[in-house]
Design a protein around this motif. Sequence first.
Motif, PDB file in Angstrom:
ATOM      1  N   LEU A 282       0.826  -1.212   0.000  1.00  0.00           N
ATOM      2  CA  LEU A 282       0.000   0.000   0.000  1.00  0.00           C
ATOM      3  C   LEU A 282       0.858   1.260   0.000  1.00  0.00           C
ATOM      4  O   LEU A 282       0.502   2.270  -0.629  1.00  0.00           O
ATOM      5  CB  LEU A 282      -0.940  -0.014   1.201  1.00  0.00           C
ATOM      6  CG  LEU A 282      -1.992  -1.124   1.188  1.00  0.00           C
ATOM      7  CD1 LEU A 282      -2.814  -1.094   2.472  1.00  0.00           C
ATOM      8  CD2 LEU A 282      -2.898  -1.013  -0.026  1.00  0.00           C
ATOM      9  N   GLU A 283       1.989   1.207   0.665  1.00  0.00           N
ATOM     10  CA  GLU A 283       2.902   2.350   0.655  1.00  0.00           C
ATOM     11  C   GLU A 283       3.423   2.601  -0.751  1.00  0.00           C
ATOM     12  O   GLU A 283       3.500   3.750  -1.211  1.00  0.00           O
ATOM     13  CB  GLU A 283       4.062   2.091   1.616  1.00  0.00           C
ATOM     14  CG  GLU A 283       5.019   3.260   1.756  1.00  0.00           C
ATOM     15  CD  GLU A 283       6.107   3.000   2.778  1.00  0.00           C
ATOM     16  OE1 GLU A 283       7.133   3.726   2.745  1.00  0.00           O
ATOM     17  OE2 GLU A 283       5.947   2.071   3.598  1.00  0.00           O
ATOM     18  N   ASP A 284       3.747   1.522  -1.466  1.00  0.00           N
ATOM     19  CA  ASP A 284       4.231   1.670  -2.838  1.00  0.00           C
ATOM     20  C   ASP A 284       3.153   2.243  -3.756  1.00  0.00           C
ATOM     21  O   ASP A 284       3.434   3.122  -4.595  1.00  0.00           O
ATOM     22  CB  ASP A 284       4.684   0.314  -3.374  1.00  0.00           C
ATOM     23  CG  ASP A 284       5.984  -0.165  -2.747  1.00  0.00           C
ATOM     24  OD1 ASP A 284       6.663   0.660  -2.104  1.00  0.00           O
ATOM     25  OD2 ASP A 284       6.298  -1.363  -2.886  1.00  0.00           O
ATOM     26  N   VAL A 285       1.918   1.749  -3.617  1.00  0.00           N
ATOM     27  CA  VAL A 285       0.826   2.251  -4.459  1.00  0.00           C
ATOM     28  C   VAL A 285       0.565   3.728  -4.174  1.00  0.00           C
ATOM     29  O   VAL A 285       0.384   4.538  -5.101  1.00  0.00           O
ATOM     30  CB  VAL A 285      -0.454   1.430  -4.221  1.00  0.00           C
ATOM     31  CG1 VAL A 285      -1.639   2.047  -4.964  1.00  0.00           C
ATOM     32  CG2 VAL A 285      -0.264  -0.008  -4.668  1.00  0.00           C
ATOM     33  N   LEU A 291      -1.571   8.842  -3.882  1.00  0.00           N
ATOM     34  CA  LEU A 291      -2.850   8.598  -3.231  1.00  0.00           C
ATOM     35  C   LEU A 291      -2.735   8.804  -1.724  1.00  0.00           C
ATOM     36  O   LEU A 291      -1.680   8.564  -1.122  1.00  0.00           O
ATOM     37  CB  LEU A 291      -3.317   7.160  -3.495  1.00  0.00           C
ATOM     38  CG  LEU A 291      -3.519   6.747  -4.949  1.00  0.00           C
ATOM     39  CD1 LEU A 291      -3.945   5.287  -5.021  1.00  0.00           C
ATOM     40  CD2 LEU A 291      -4.538   7.647  -5.634  1.00  0.00           C
ATOM     41  N   ASP A 292      -3.830   9.242  -1.135  1.00  0.00           N
ATOM     42  CA  ASP A 292      -3.930   9.359   0.331  1.00  0.00           C
ATOM     43  C   ASP A 292      -4.635   8.099   0.837  1.00  0.00           C
ATOM     44  O   ASP A 292      -5.862   7.975   0.734  1.00  0.00           O
ATOM     45  CB  ASP A 292      -4.715  10.617   0.701  1.00  0.00           C
ATOM     46  CG  ASP A 292      -4.820  10.821   2.216  1.00  0.00           C
ATOM     47  OD1 ASP A 292      -4.259   9.995   2.975  1.00  0.00           O
ATOM     48  OD2 ASP A 292      -5.478  11.796   2.635  1.00  0.00           O
ATOM     49  N   ILE A 293      -3.856   7.174   1.347  1.00  0.00           N
ATOM     50  CA  ILE A 293      -4.388   5.873   1.758  1.00  0.00           C
ATOM     51  C   ILE A 293      -4.174   5.663   3.253  1.00  0.00           C
ATOM     52  O   ILE A 293      -3.091   5.933   3.786  1.00  0.00           O
ATOM     53  CB  ILE A 293      -3.693   4.722   0.982  1.00  0.00           C
ATOM     54  CG1 ILE A 293      -4.032   4.788  -0.509  1.00  0.00           C
ATOM     55  CG2 ILE A 293      -4.099   3.360   1.548  1.00  0.00           C
ATOM     56  CD1 ILE A 293      -3.321   3.733  -1.340  1.00  0.00           C
ATOM     57  N   GLU A 294      -5.220   5.163   3.899  1.00  0.00           N
ATOM     58  CA  GLU A 294      -5.125   4.712   5.286  1.00  0.00           C
ATOM     59  C   GLU A 294      -5.555   3.245   5.333  1.00  0.00           C
ATOM     60  O   GLU A 294      -6.412   2.829   4.552  1.00  0.00           O
ATOM     61  CB  GLU A 294      -6.039   5.537   6.202  1.00  0.00           C
ATOM     62  CG  GLU A 294      -5.716   7.021   6.224  1.00  0.00           C
ATOM     63  CD  GLU A 294      -6.761   7.815   7.002  1.00  0.00           C
ATOM     64  OE1 GLU A 294      -7.806   7.220   7.377  1.00  0.00           O
ATOM     65  OE2 GLU A 294      -6.546   9.004   7.230  1.00  0.00           O
ATOM     66  N   TRP A 295      -4.979   2.479   6.262  1.00  0.00           N
ATOM     67  CA  TRP A 295      -5.379   1.075   6.351  1.00  0.00           C
ATOM     68  C   TRP A 295      -5.251   0.586   7.780  1.00  0.00           C
ATOM     69  O   TRP A 295      -4.498   1.129   8.584  1.00  0.00           O
ATOM     70  CB  TRP A 295      -4.562   0.208   5.413  1.00  0.00           C
ATOM     71  CG  TRP A 295      -3.095   0.096   5.753  1.00  0.00           C
ATOM     72  CD1 TRP A 295      -2.101   0.948   5.378  1.00  0.00           C
ATOM     73  CD2 TRP A 295      -2.472  -0.923   6.546  1.00  0.00           C
ATOM     74  NE1 TRP A 295      -0.895   0.538   5.878  1.00  0.00           N
ATOM     75  CE2 TRP A 295      -1.087  -0.625   6.595  1.00  0.00           C
ATOM     76  CE3 TRP A 295      -2.930  -2.061   7.201  1.00  0.00           C
ATOM     77  CZ2 TRP A 295      -0.171  -1.405   7.278  1.00  0.00           C
ATOM     78  CZ3 TRP A 295      -2.019  -2.853   7.889  1.00  0.00           C
ATOM     79  CH2 TRP A 295      -0.657  -2.526   7.921  1.00  0.00           C
TER      80      TRP A 295
END
Length: 393
Positions: A282-285, A291-295
């Motif tokens: 997810l960090e790579d994507v 992108l602003d991604i949280e997981w």
Amino acid sequence: MPRERASGTDSELIELVSELVKIESENPPGNEKPVAEFVANWFDGEGIDAEVIEKPFEDRPQVVAQVGSGDPTLVLNGHTDVYPAGDRSRWEHDPYGAEIADGKLYGRGSVDMKLGLSLAMLTAKNLKPEIESGGLDGSIIVHAPIGQETGDPGTLALIEEGYGGDYAVVLEPTRMETVTSNKGLAWYDITVNGEPGHSARPDSGVNAIEEAHALVGRLLEYDDELRQREHELVGPAYANLTQIEGGLTGNMIPEKMTLRLERRFFPNETVDEMDEEVGALLEDVASEYDLDIEWERVSSYESTDAPTNSYPAEVFRKHSSDVAGVSTEPAGRPWAADTRWFINHTDVPAITWGPGDSALCGRYDEHFDIDEAETGLDILQRASREILSTSDD
């Protein structure tokens, strides 16, 4: 001598399974209480001591029943919760009707695992005279835990209450193969953040659903890559997209979209390793596509990797082969089971074993073959007798 098994649709086993199937115990939301009450009352009617355990959740009781007090103690485990029935118009047979047709019993939870629970209950009842007369040295504990379908620690709570035993059999459907390896799984909620706006002016916001396009593509590639990995007993690894949620209303640019990723992993892998792998992906994507991604990991099941040559494994392989011609080769399954609570948290040798086809779990018109179920009861009682005849004295 082993008790002769009944046949036909009016046997004690089929009557008991039918009664259990007719009691809806879907999870989610966790409606196991009516089944727990039935199980406790059934044991009471058979003169078997049963205790209702209100842990880990007070409103979702579990049941433990015990026959005898000698060694060794054999735990027979069958969970009370079932998958939701879903769209009932898709069922040819009433999901809670326990209908019988063409030698099969239909209904939600029939194979997963009201059948397994019934096998445990009847084995305790049928072996009770031999245990109490001293014909068998050991004792039986029946677990009727909650929450297996959602990863809740129902079985773990029963073990922590002192009902661990010397050996354990988790009665999931394995076609009577003796299973010692199960995949684990971890559920991740992955949220892509955007900016809200009016859909009449779509460029006034950042559409989280559109932003997630690249993420979905990368997760599908991830699943393809995982399918190239193979475990000899449980098959390939998977990364499944199983849920999606986003947007507040039809005329707003969605600010957030959340995906549920289910990562199925091998018996020799851990949840922590999955966290590292998914987090790095997810960090790579996020970096590549800005992108602003949280997981977060919202739930998990540990994998199970038990010795293939444990005493209960050898006993059940022998009787399954002798009675039903089942393979004696080591076996695994691609789904998680409560066997993990015994293997990973105690020193209790445990297996997963039972009649029925796990490919039918969660399906419309879930069912099991009645003749196979009766054979399973016969094998379970033969194997239990052998184990309970093994005393350390």
